[in-house]
Design a protein around this motif. Structure first.
Motif, mmCIF file in Angstrom:
data_model
loop_
_atom_site.group_PDB
_atom_site.id
_atom_site.type_symbol
_atom_site.label_atom_id
_atom_site.label_comp_id
_atom_site.label_asym_id
_atom_site.label_seq_id
_atom_site.Cartn_x
_atom_site.Cartn_y
_atom_site.Cartn_z
ATOM 1 N N UNK A 1 10.165 4.304 18.489
ATOM 2 C CA UNK A 1 8.920 3.883 17.818
ATOM 3 C C UNK A 1 9.271 3.235 16.482
ATOM 4 N N UNK A 2 8.716 2.092 16.235
ATOM 5 C CA UNK A 2 8.987 1.388 14.988
ATOM 6 C C UNK A 2 8.106 1.945 13.885
ATOM 7 N N UNK A 3 8.711 2.230 12.739
ATOM 8 C CA UNK A 3 7.958 2.740 11.600
ATOM 9 C C UNK A 3 7.374 1.562 10.827
ATOM 10 N N UNK A 4 6.072 1.387 10.913
ATOM 11 C CA UNK A 4 5.410 0.293 10.188
ATOM 12 C C UNK A 4 4.559 0.892 9.082
ATOM 13 N N UNK A 5 5.207 1.425 8.054
ATOM 14 C CA UNK A 5 4.491 1.990 6.926
ATOM 15 C C UNK A 5 3.922 0.875 6.073
ATOM 16 N N UNK A 6 3.061 1.233 5.133
ATOM 17 C CA UNK A 6 2.351 0.221 4.363
ATOM 18 C C UNK A 6 3.281 -0.521 3.414
ATOM 19 N N UNK A 7 4.264 0.187 2.845
ATOM 20 C CA UNK A 7 5.129 -0.452 1.872
ATOM 21 C C UNK A 7 6.592 -0.235 2.246
ATOM 22 N N UNK A 8 7.432 -1.130 1.777
ATOM 23 C CA UNK A 8 8.868 -0.987 2.014
ATOM 24 C C UNK A 8 9.602 -1.226 0.703
ATOM 25 N N UNK A 9 10.750 -0.620 0.548
ATOM 26 C CA UNK A 9 11.542 -0.795 -0.660
ATOM 27 C C UNK A 9 12.873 -1.422 -0.303
ATOM 28 N N UNK A 10 13.120 -2.609 -0.799
ATOM 29 C CA UNK A 10 14.452 -3.188 -0.678
ATOM 30 C C UNK A 10 14.941 -3.343 -2.107
ATOM 31 N N UNK A 11 15.136 -4.571 -2.591
ATOM 32 C CA UNK A 11 15.414 -4.758 -4.007
ATOM 33 C C UNK A 11 14.123 -4.863 -4.798
ATOM 34 N N UNK A 12 13.024 -4.956 -4.078
ATOM 35 C CA UNK A 12 11.702 -4.942 -4.693
ATOM 36 C C UNK A 12 10.734 -4.419 -3.640
ATOM 37 N N UNK A 13 9.616 -3.922 -4.075
ATOM 38 C CA UNK A 13 8.684 -3.306 -3.144
ATOM 39 C C UNK A 13 7.663 -4.323 -2.649
ATOM 40 N N UNK A 14 7.627 -4.532 -1.339
ATOM 41 C CA UNK A 14 6.660 -5.427 -0.723
ATOM 42 C C UNK A 14 5.486 -4.620 -0.200
ATOM 43 N N UNK A 15 4.325 -5.221 -0.257
ATOM 44 C CA UNK A 15 3.141 -4.590 0.337
ATOM 45 C C UNK A 15 2.842 -5.301 1.657
ATOM 46 N N UNK A 16 2.587 -4.510 2.685
ATOM 47 C CA UNK A 16 2.275 -5.081 3.985
ATOM 48 C C UNK A 16 1.132 -4.320 4.620
ATOM 49 N N UNK A 17 0.165 -5.057 5.123
ATOM 50 C CA UNK A 17 -0.922 -4.462 5.881
ATOM 51 C C UNK A 17 -0.638 -4.652 7.366
ATOM 52 N N UNK A 18 -0.509 -3.538 8.070
ATOM 53 C CA UNK A 18 -0.308 -3.581 9.520
ATOM 54 C C UNK A 18 -1.673 -3.445 10.174
#
Length: 272
Positions: A1-18
């Motif tokens: 199952x793919x985890x599609x949380x609202x936000x992700x942290x790489x070198x900066x935090x992106x906001x994503x609406x699934x």
């Protein structure tokens, strides 16, 4: 199952609406335009809900994404942040849909990681812009530069900007005004825009475009005053696998102006 949380942290935090997730459905990744947010797709996304997964990303520094004082806001780095977002969720063969500046980011991703992209759709996608002038780049280091950006954008105002991006001015209402004003109310926005001006390296060159082998659909408003139709026609020639659709009585903000037409063309393109 793919985890599609609202936000992700790489070198900066992106906001994503699934908006929807089905493991067996193709995934659309939506990238908005400059000075905008995923709000600009609100009229388009309902048409896709039945058949596609939809990930609407606010890339930095716009919308609800993080505003960092240390992040490099170049096309290269923003594209890499989106790529990292896709990779950490094991997403492959996505369909990229980018409006305006988001279209240029789609091309950047196609060039760097073609294996991640099934097809790409550019909605009035920006292209052929030169790098920032050295004088402006130097000015971004001045402590008052963010205030200058704030003054300049405030001088034109939200009403004038909206009139510039739509063909039918009667469609402008309070929902649009408030939605496109909201990104400017985020803390740290003008400081981040100053860094974006500093780091802007220019759009992909003709040589870069001519090696992109991804199937691309270009959709343009006939009366686009921001990224004129001539850019779309030039892109059609430089991209090896591109087709161009021209929308009558439409300006730059085609996801708002012609959402059903845009959906129909995209759906036909993806169904082939």
């Amino acid at each position: 199952m793919i985890d599609l949380t609202v936000e992700t942290k790489s070198e900066i935090e992106l906001y994503c609406e699934c908006i929807r997730y089905d493991a067996d459905a193709p995934t659309l990744v939506l990238l908005h335009g400059f000075l905008s947010s995923s709000f600009s797709f609100r009229k388009l996304t309902p048409f896709f809900k039945g058949d596609y997964n939809i990930l609407a990303i606010d890339y930095p520094p716009f919308g609800k994404s993080e505003k960092s004082s240390s992040y490099t806001y170049s096309y290269h780095n923003v594209a890499c942040s989106v790529i990292n977002f896709l990779e950490t969720r094991n997403l492959k063969k996505v369909i990229l849909i980018g409006h305006s500046m988001g279209g240029q980011l789609c091309l950047q991703i196609c060039k760097r990681r073609p294996d991640l992209v099934e097809k790409a759709v550019l909605l009035s996608g920006s292209s052929y812009l030169a790098p920032m002038r050295p004088s402006v780049r130097t000015a971004t280091y001045l402590p008052f530069f963010p205030l200058l950006i704030r003054w300049y954008l405030g001088k034109s105002g939200i009403e004038k900007n909206l009139h510039n991006v739509v063909y039918d001015k009667k469609m402008i209402d309070d929902e649009m005004r408030n939605g496109y004003l909201e990104p400017f109310l985020q803390k740290g926005m003008f400081q981040a825009l100053g860094r974006m001006a500093r780091h802007f390296e220019g759009d992909l060159s003709e040589d870069d475009l001519q090696v992109i082998n991804t199937d691309c659909l270009l959709i343009w408003g006939e009366h686009d005053q921001v990224v004129p139709l001539s850019i779309g026609k030039r892109l059609q020639k430089d991209l090896p696998h591109a087709q161009l659709i021209i929308l009558k009585e439409a300006g730059h903000l085609i996801p708002e102006e012609k959402p059903e037409e845009v959906y129909n063309y995209i759906h036909d393109f993806l169904s082939k």
